[in-house]
Enzyme design. Structure first.
Site, PDB file in Angstrom:
ATOM      1  N   ARG A 265       1.134  -1.256  -0.066  1.00  0.00           N
ATOM      2  CA  ARG A 265      -0.165  -0.218   0.320  1.00  0.00           C
ATOM      3  C   ARG A 265       1.028   1.508   0.584  1.00  0.00           C
ATOM      4  O   ARG A 265       1.862   1.798   0.892  1.00  0.00           O
ATOM      5  CB  ARG A 265      -0.953  -0.027   1.612  1.00  0.00           C
ATOM      6  CG  ARG A 265      -2.143  -1.573   1.048  1.00  0.00           C
ATOM      7  CD  ARG A 265      -2.986  -0.783   2.606  1.00  0.00           C
ATOM      8  NE  ARG A 265      -3.561  -2.512   2.670  1.00  0.00           N
ATOM      9  CZ  ARG A 265      -4.875  -2.058   3.643  1.00  0.00           C
ATOM     10  NH1 ARG A 265      -5.080  -1.602   4.799  1.00  0.00           N
ATOM     11  NH2 ARG A 265      -5.081  -3.767   3.556  1.00  0.00           N
ATOM     12  N   ARG A 280       2.670   0.689  10.583  1.00  0.00           N
ATOM     13  CA  ARG A 280       2.511   1.656   9.504  1.00  0.00           C
ATOM     14  C   ARG A 280       3.377   1.406   7.902  1.00  0.00           C
ATOM     15  O   ARG A 280       3.956   2.228   7.603  1.00  0.00           O
ATOM     16  CB  ARG A 280       1.699   2.182   8.826  1.00  0.00           C
ATOM     17  CG  ARG A 280       0.403   2.959   7.889  1.00  0.00           C
ATOM     18  CD  ARG A 280      -0.457   4.746   7.655  1.00  0.00           C
ATOM     19  NE  ARG A 280      -0.635   4.410   9.150  1.00  0.00           N
ATOM     20  CZ  ARG A 280      -2.160   3.846   9.220  1.00  0.00           C
ATOM     21  NH1 ARG A 280      -2.439   3.400   8.049  1.00  0.00           N
ATOM     22  NH2 ARG A 280      -2.518   4.350  10.390  1.00  0.00           N
ATOM     23  N   GLU A 352      -5.420  -1.073  16.237  1.00  0.00           N
ATOM     24  CA  GLU A 352      -6.196  -2.046  14.746  1.00  0.00           C
ATOM     25  C   GLU A 352      -4.720  -2.964  14.775  1.00  0.00           C
ATOM     26  O   GLU A 352      -4.328  -2.770  14.172  1.00  0.00           O
ATOM     27  CB  GLU A 352      -6.249  -1.488  14.198  1.00  0.00           C
ATOM     28  CG  GLU A 352      -7.791  -2.216  13.094  1.00  0.00           C
ATOM     29  CD  GLU A 352      -7.492  -1.699  11.525  1.00  0.00           C
ATOM     30  OE1 GLU A 352      -7.620  -2.375  10.644  1.00  0.00           O
ATOM     31  OE2 GLU A 352      -7.535  -0.405  11.959  1.00  0.00           O
ATOM     32  N   SER A 355      -9.712  -6.124  10.478  1.00  0.00           N
ATOM     33  CA  SER A 355     -10.793  -5.918  10.558  1.00  0.00           C
ATOM     34  C   SER A 355     -11.649  -6.908   9.483  1.00  0.00           C
ATOM     35  O   SER A 355     -11.025  -7.705   8.738  1.00  0.00           O
ATOM     36  CB  SER A 355     -10.932  -4.577   9.875  1.00  0.00           C
ATOM     37  OG  SER A 355     -11.162  -3.047  10.460  1.00  0.00           O
ATOM     38  N   ARG A 394       1.797  -6.890  12.709  1.00  0.00           N
ATOM     39  CA  ARG A 394       1.186  -5.539  14.139  1.00  0.00           C
ATOM     40  C   ARG A 394       1.232  -6.870  15.358  1.00  0.00           C
ATOM     41  O   ARG A 394       1.583  -6.864  16.521  1.00  0.00           O
ATOM     42  CB  ARG A 394       0.123  -5.606  13.755  1.00  0.00           C
ATOM     43  CG  ARG A 394       0.252  -4.045  12.739  1.00  0.00           C
ATOM     44  CD  ARG A 394      -0.791  -3.357  12.816  1.00  0.00           C
ATOM     45  NE  ARG A 394      -0.875  -2.413  12.123  1.00  0.00           N
ATOM     46  CZ  ARG A 394      -1.613  -0.772  11.650  1.00  0.00           C
ATOM     47  NH1 ARG A 394      -2.817  -0.969  12.467  1.00  0.00           N
ATOM     48  NH2 ARG A 394      -1.576   0.347  11.079  1.00  0.00           N
TER      49      ARG A 394
END
Length: 431
Positions: A265, A280, A352, A355, A394
């Site tokens: 990304r 990130r 987070e 999801s 993560r």
């Protein structure tokens, strides 16, 4: 994508849903104007077709009466009508294409159980599991821990690539690999998912099907290739598109996939956030769960998918909470999402790590993934769901921070020891 007829017939409900999401309604206004033009074109076309049919009958009568000249004159008029009808048909096709293009930019409608909110602060905590660890010393973050152990190297990763890349060495690389294998084993052996290893590069049609395109092209890494290929942002893209443009049998559902992939990304809209460490990154790894479900069962499947993702954290003994996202924080294509957030001691907060979302028919309509019930029933769109189980990087961070020791070593969670091969990571373990 939303159903065109539903939007046309429920324009006020759709507008209300978009307002609840704090979404721009300009496209909906344009859709309404295009629909009015479409209706006008259809009305004119129907009127001209009626005139042409009437004229054709009159021409036949005139020919029977021997009035050839009058019949030829009427034929010339009919030819003019035919040309105009052809123009209207083209205009109708253009207008309907415009309407579909506008629909592709509209987000999904939130499920009735999604909390209405103005931003992420209105997300609702659903449950917690476990307790935060207590330390007799000041806990360090994953970057300090990993750098001191020699298992994390960001400086050389930046030299090789750019910022927001990482190199894992020795125990760090082994821990990452252990997490991938552990996550896949749990989901395939205990929860009934079928493992798949999809391409890491996809075409534009696949990204349109899962709603990354056209809206989020800036977040993607596009190859300089005439075939318009992209690096995948998540395994959701290739796995959801596995049955694109197919009609399944209802007896095949639910279909449950588990996939490990690297993910890429650009993080175009996130500069300045989470710049320290590997929270990130431009390249990271995930184990993704994807489901195809009967519409009437998809919310039960969402609950079970979320529990399946939670089980990884429970087996690792990591404190976490589950949060229902509000309307303002939902992803573009999601009708309902649960975020799973793991405890990070260095930040003294939850972050987070997964999801889990139900897209209902939103993706299936874009990708034309349908199923047929028995008895020759008309094909229907499946409901698609996905969730990370989990974001591997993560989870790697959470293990380091929650299991750190005062001497800088890290205890390996019991569930991972068969995969890692030791019960403690320290600087000596670098093979």
């Amino acid at each position: 994508m939303l159903d065109l007829n539903y939007v046309r017939e429920n324009i006020d409900k759709v507008r209300e849903a978009l307002n609840a999401r704090r979404a721009d309604t300009t496209a909906l206004d344009d859709f309404t104007r295009a629909d009015e033009e479409r209706r006008r074109v259809i009305a004119e076309s129907d009127q001209l077709n009626a005139q042409r049919n009437a004229s054709s009958r009159e021409i036949g009568a005139l020919m029977k009466e021997g009035k050839k000249e009058e019949a030829e004159a009427r034929r010339a008029q009919v030819a003019g009508l035919k040309d105009r009808i052809s123009e209207l048909d083209q205009l109708r096709e253009q207008t309907e294409t415009r309407m579909r293009d506008l629909l592709s930019t509209l987000p999904n409608i939130p499920h009735a159980t999604v909390p209405v909110g103005a931003d992420e602060s209105d997300n609702v905590e659903v449950r917690r599991w476990g307790t935060a660890p207590e330390f007799a010393f000041e806990p360090r973050d994953h970057m300090d821990l990993g750098t001191a152990l020699g298992i994390l190297d960001l400086e050389r990763a930046t030299k090789i690539a750019s910022a927001r890349f990482a190199i894992l060495n020795g125990a760090g690389a082994r821990l990452e690999r252990a997490l991938v294998n552990f996550m896949l084993d749990v989901q395939t052996r205990e929860h009934g998912y079928l493992e798949t290893l999809p391409p890491f590069i996809v075409n534009r049609g696949s990204l349109f099907g899962t709603a990354q395109l056209p809206k989020f092209e800036a977040d993607l890494f596009k190859l300089e290739d005439p075939r318009e290929l992209f690096l995948i942002p998540t395994a959701e893209v290739p796995v959801t598109n596995y049955h694109r443009e197919e009609i399944l049998d209802a007896s095949q559902l639910p279909i449950r996939w588990a996939a490990y992939t690297p993910c890429f990304r650009s993080e175009a809209g996130s500069y300045g956030r989470d710049t320290r460490g590997v929270i990130r990154q431009h390249q990271f790894e995930k184990v993704e769960l994807v489901k195809y479900s009967l519409p009437e069962n998809s919310y039960e499947e969402l609950e079970s998918l979320t529990r399946d993702a939670e089980m990884i954290l429970q087996k690792l003994g990591l404190h976490y909470r589950v949060v229902a996202l509000s309307t303002a924080d939902l992803g573009f294509g999601s009708a309902k999402t649960y975020d799973i957030e793991v405890w990070l001691p260095s930040q003294n907060t939850f972050r987070e790590i997964s999801s889990c979302s139900n897209y209902e028919a939103f993706q299936a309509r874009r990708a034309q993934i349908r199923f047929r019930r028995g008895g020759g029933a008309k094909p229907e769109f499946v409901h698609t769901l996905n969730g990370s189980a989990l974001a591997v990087g993560r989870t790697w961070i959470a293990v380091l921070e929650n299991y750190q020791q005062e001497d800088g070593s890290v205890i390996v969670p019991e569930a991972l020891r068969p995969y890692v091969g030791v019960d403690r990571i320290d600087k000596i373990f670098q093979d």
